[in-house]
Every structure is written in structure tokens, then in C-alpha cells.
Design a protein around this motif. Structure first.
Motif, PDB file in Angstrom:
ATOM      1  N   VAL A  35      54.810 -36.954  61.825  1.00  8.79           N
ATOM      2  CA  VAL A  35      55.863 -37.750  62.452  1.00  8.79           C
ATOM      3  C   VAL A  35      56.900 -38.106  61.397  1.00  8.79           C
ATOM      4  O   VAL A  35      56.579 -38.688  60.365  1.00  8.79           O
ATOM      5  N   GLU A  36      58.158 -37.774  61.675  1.00  6.63           N
ATOM      6  CA  GLU A  36      59.244 -38.053  60.745  1.00  6.63           C
ATOM      7  C   GLU A  36      59.600 -39.534  60.753  1.00  6.63           C
ATOM      8  O   GLU A  36      59.764 -40.139  61.812  1.00  6.63           O
ATOM      9  N   VAL A  37      59.712 -40.114  59.564  1.00  8.93           N
ATOM     10  CA  VAL A  37      60.118 -41.511  59.421  1.00  8.93           C
ATOM     11  C   VAL A  37      61.640 -41.570  59.409  1.00  8.93           C
ATOM     12  O   VAL A  37      62.289 -40.864  58.638  1.00  8.93           O
ATOM     13  N   GLU A  38      62.191 -42.397  60.269  1.00 12.08           N
ATOM     14  CA  GLU A  38      63.642 -42.568  60.324  1.00 12.08           C
ATOM     15  C   GLU A  38      64.115 -43.489  59.208  1.00 12.08           C
ATOM     16  O   GLU A  38      65.097 -43.229  58.539  1.00 12.08           O
ATOM     17  N   LYS A  39      63.401 -44.622  59.054  1.00 11.71           N
ATOM     18  CA  LYS A  39      63.712 -45.544  57.955  1.00 11.71           C
ATOM     19  C   LYS A  39      62.549 -46.495  57.767  1.00 11.71           C
ATOM     20  O   LYS A  39      61.713 -46.672  58.645  1.00 11.71           O
ATOM     21  N   THR A  40      62.515 -47.113  56.586  1.00 15.50           N
ATOM     22  CA  THR A  40      61.529 -48.135  56.260  1.00 15.50           C
ATOM     23  C   THR A  40      62.293 -49.346  55.741  1.00 15.50           C
ATOM     24  O   THR A  40      63.208 -49.199  54.933  1.00 15.50           O
ATOM     25  N   LEU A  41      61.919 -50.521  56.224  1.00 12.96           N
ATOM     26  CA  LEU A  41      62.535 -51.758  55.746  1.00 12.96           C
ATOM     27  C   LEU A  41      61.455 -52.646  55.151  1.00 12.96           C
ATOM     28  O   LEU A  41      60.339 -52.716  55.671  1.00 12.96           O
ATOM     29  N   ASP A  42      61.800 -53.346  54.079  1.00 13.00           N
ATOM     30  CA  ASP A  42      60.821 -54.180  53.383  1.00 13.00           C
ATOM     31  C   ASP A  42      60.407 -55.416  54.165  1.00 13.00           C
ATOM     32  O   ASP A  42      59.237 -55.775  54.172  1.00 13.00           O
ATOM     33  N   SER A  43      61.359 -56.104  54.783  1.00 10.91           N
ATOM     34  CA  SER A  43      60.972 -57.356  55.433  1.00 10.91           C
ATOM     35  C   SER A  43      61.896 -57.750  56.580  1.00 10.91           C
ATOM     36  O   SER A  43      62.508 -58.811  56.541  1.00 10.91           O
ATOM     37  N   PRO A  44      61.998 -56.917  57.617  1.00 14.49           N
ATOM     38  CA  PRO A  44      62.805 -57.349  58.756  1.00 14.49           C
ATOM     39  C   PRO A  44      62.138 -58.531  59.451  1.00 14.49           C
ATOM     40  O   PRO A  44      60.915 -58.638  59.481  1.00 14.49           O
ATOM     41  N   LEU A  45      62.950 -59.416  59.985  1.00 16.53           N
ATOM     42  CA  LEU A  45      62.444 -60.591  60.666  1.00 16.53           C
ATOM     43  C   LEU A  45      61.971 -60.212  62.061  1.00 16.53           C
ATOM     44  O   LEU A  45      62.627 -59.472  62.775  1.00 16.53           O
ATOM     45  N   GLY A  46      60.801 -60.695  62.434  1.00  8.78           N
ATOM     46  CA  GLY A  46      60.264 -60.456  63.776  1.00  8.78           C
ATOM     47  C   GLY A  46      59.712 -61.740  64.347  1.00  8.78           C
ATOM     48  O   GLY A  46      59.881 -62.826  63.778  1.00  8.78           O
ATOM     49  N   ALA A  47      59.027 -61.631  65.458  1.00 11.21           N
ATOM     50  CA  ALA A  47      58.510 -62.808  66.151  1.00 11.21           C
ATOM     51  C   ALA A  47      57.512 -63.598  65.315  1.00 11.21           C
ATOM     52  O   ALA A  47      57.412 -64.815  65.446  1.00 11.21           O
ATOM     53  N   THR A  48      56.774 -62.915  64.433  1.00  7.66           N
ATOM     54  CA  THR A  48      55.754 -63.601  63.635  1.00  7.66           C
ATOM     55  C   THR A  48      56.163 -63.773  62.179  1.00  7.66           C
ATOM     56  O   THR A  48      55.349 -64.112  61.343  1.00  7.66           O
ATOM     57  N   GLY A  49      57.429 -63.518  61.879  1.00  9.36           N
ATOM     58  CA  GLY A  49      57.926 -63.673  60.521  1.00  9.36           C
ATOM     59  C   GLY A  49      58.388 -62.350  59.931  1.00  9.36           C
ATOM     60  O   GLY A  49      58.576 -61.371  60.643  1.00  9.36           O
ATOM     61  N   GLU A  50      58.547 -62.341  58.629  1.00  4.83           N
ATOM     62  CA  GLU A  50      59.011 -61.146  57.932  1.00  4.83           C
ATOM     63  C   GLU A  50      57.839 -60.296  57.484  1.00  4.83           C
ATOM     64  O   GLU A  50      56.871 -60.806  56.934  1.00  4.83           O
ATOM     65  N   ALA A  51      57.954 -58.988  57.715  1.00  2.09           N
ATOM     66  CA  ALA A  51      56.933 -58.041  57.276  1.00  2.09           C
ATOM     67  C   ALA A  51      57.568 -56.662  57.238  1.00  2.09           C
ATOM     68  O   ALA A  51      58.540 -56.390  57.959  1.00  2.09           O
ATOM     69  N   GLY A  52      57.027 -55.802  56.399  1.00  2.00           N
ATOM     70  CA  GLY A  52      57.553 -54.450  56.297  1.00  2.00           C
ATOM     71  C   GLY A  52      57.422 -53.695  57.609  1.00  2.00           C
ATOM     72  O   GLY A  52      56.529 -53.973  58.417  1.00  2.00           O
ATOM     73  N   ALA A  53      58.314 -52.727  57.812  1.00  2.00           N
ATOM     74  CA  ALA A  53      58.297 -51.974  59.059  1.00  2.00           C
ATOM     75  C   ALA A  53      58.761 -50.546  58.823  1.00  2.00           C
ATOM     76  O   ALA A  53      59.592 -50.282  57.955  1.00  2.00           O
ATOM     77  N   VAL A  54      58.206 -49.645  59.622  1.00  2.00           N
ATOM     78  CA  VAL A  54      58.556 -48.229  59.572  1.00  2.00           C
ATOM     79  C   VAL A  54      59.072 -47.850  60.958  1.00  2.00           C
ATOM     80  O   VAL A  54      58.452 -48.185  61.974  1.00  2.00           O
ATOM     81  N   TYR A  55      60.191 -47.133  60.996  1.00  2.00           N
ATOM     82  CA  TYR A  55      60.830 -46.761  62.253  1.00  2.00           C
ATOM     83  C   TYR A  55      60.728 -45.256  62.476  1.00  2.00           C
ATOM     84  O   TYR A  55      61.004 -44.469  61.564  1.00  2.00           O
TER      85      TYR A  55
END
Length: 130
Positions: A95-115
Motif C-alpha cells: 500500500v502506497e503511503v501518501e503522507k506521514t505527519l508527526d502529530s496531527p490533532l485528532g479527537a483524542t489529542g496529537e499522535a502520528g498518522a499515516v495517510y
């Protein structure tokens, strides 16, 4: 009113997209596929089981329109793995990764994410648990 979590998200997919959805969400991302009632023509959609309390309803339809930046951005799914583990699992699954962010804000706080993008153009955010 006090909401606790998202119960489900409805996404339209192409009428002939069920096999691609099962392969991407079930085999590549490793989520459960619940499609017995859909296969028996007892309901018009099937489910991607994200957890005991959350699903994505996938609705195969001739009215599917590929998402654009003006009508859809993404659905975020919190997973147990770290960003490094998510990226490794995606690479292994092809699966190709579009982007990775270190700490986007979400409902439970900031955490790394892969799109990533599913076969229908929807962006899926795989967010590490806070």
C-alpha cells in the motif's frame, strides 16, 4: 448531548467495487469484512469492522462519484500500532503511503498518522493511539 465515539461512516463505492474493497480494507489493512447479509441480498451495503464499536459501511452503487478535494477529505481510524509499525505493515502489504505527519490533532489529542488512498480515491488516515 454527549457523544462518545463515531459509530459508522457511510461511503459509496463503484457498483463493481466490492472485491477491491474487500482486498484493500480486509487483506491489505487487516480489518474485518462483514458481508454475509450483503452477499445474501438482505442489505445494500457491507461493513468494514474497525473495532467492536465502529464500522465503515460501503455502499456499491452506480451513482458513485470519485471523491474530490471539494466533497471529501478523509476518515481517520485510530490503530494500536506506532507510525513506524503502520508504515512497515503498509509497505509489506504493497500500500502506497501518501503522507506521514508527526502529530496531527485528532479527537483524542496529537499522535502520528499515516495517510493512504483506497481503490476508490478516499483518503484513510491511520492514526497511532495517543
Amino acid at each position: 448531548m454527549k457523544a462518545r465515539h463515531i459509530d459508522h461512516v457511510n461511503l459509496r463505492i463503484p457498483a463493481d467495487g466490492a472485491d477491491d474493497a474487500r482486498e484493500f480494507y480486509g487483506e491489505r489493512l487487516g480489518f474485518g469484512i462483514e458481508d454475509a447479509l450483503y452477499a445474501a441480498d438482505e442489505k445494500p451495503f457491507f461493513d468494514v469492522r474497525l473495532s467492536a464499536t465502529a464500522v465503515i459501511h460501503l455502499w456499491p452503487t452506480d451513482e458513485f462519484e470519485r471523491p474530490t478535494k471539494t466533497n471529501y477529505d478523509h476518515v481517520a481510524v485510530v490503530v494500536e500500532e506506532s507510525v513506524d509499525e503502520i508504515e512497515a505493515e503498509l509497505a509489506e502489504a504493497g500500500v502506497e503511503v501518501e503522507k506521514t505527519l508527526d502529530s496531527p490533532l485528532g479527537a483524542t489529542g496529537e499522535a502520528g498518522a499515516v495517510y493512504v488512498r483506497d481503490p476508490f480515491g478516499y483518503r484513510v488516515e491511520l492514526k497511532a493511539r495517543v
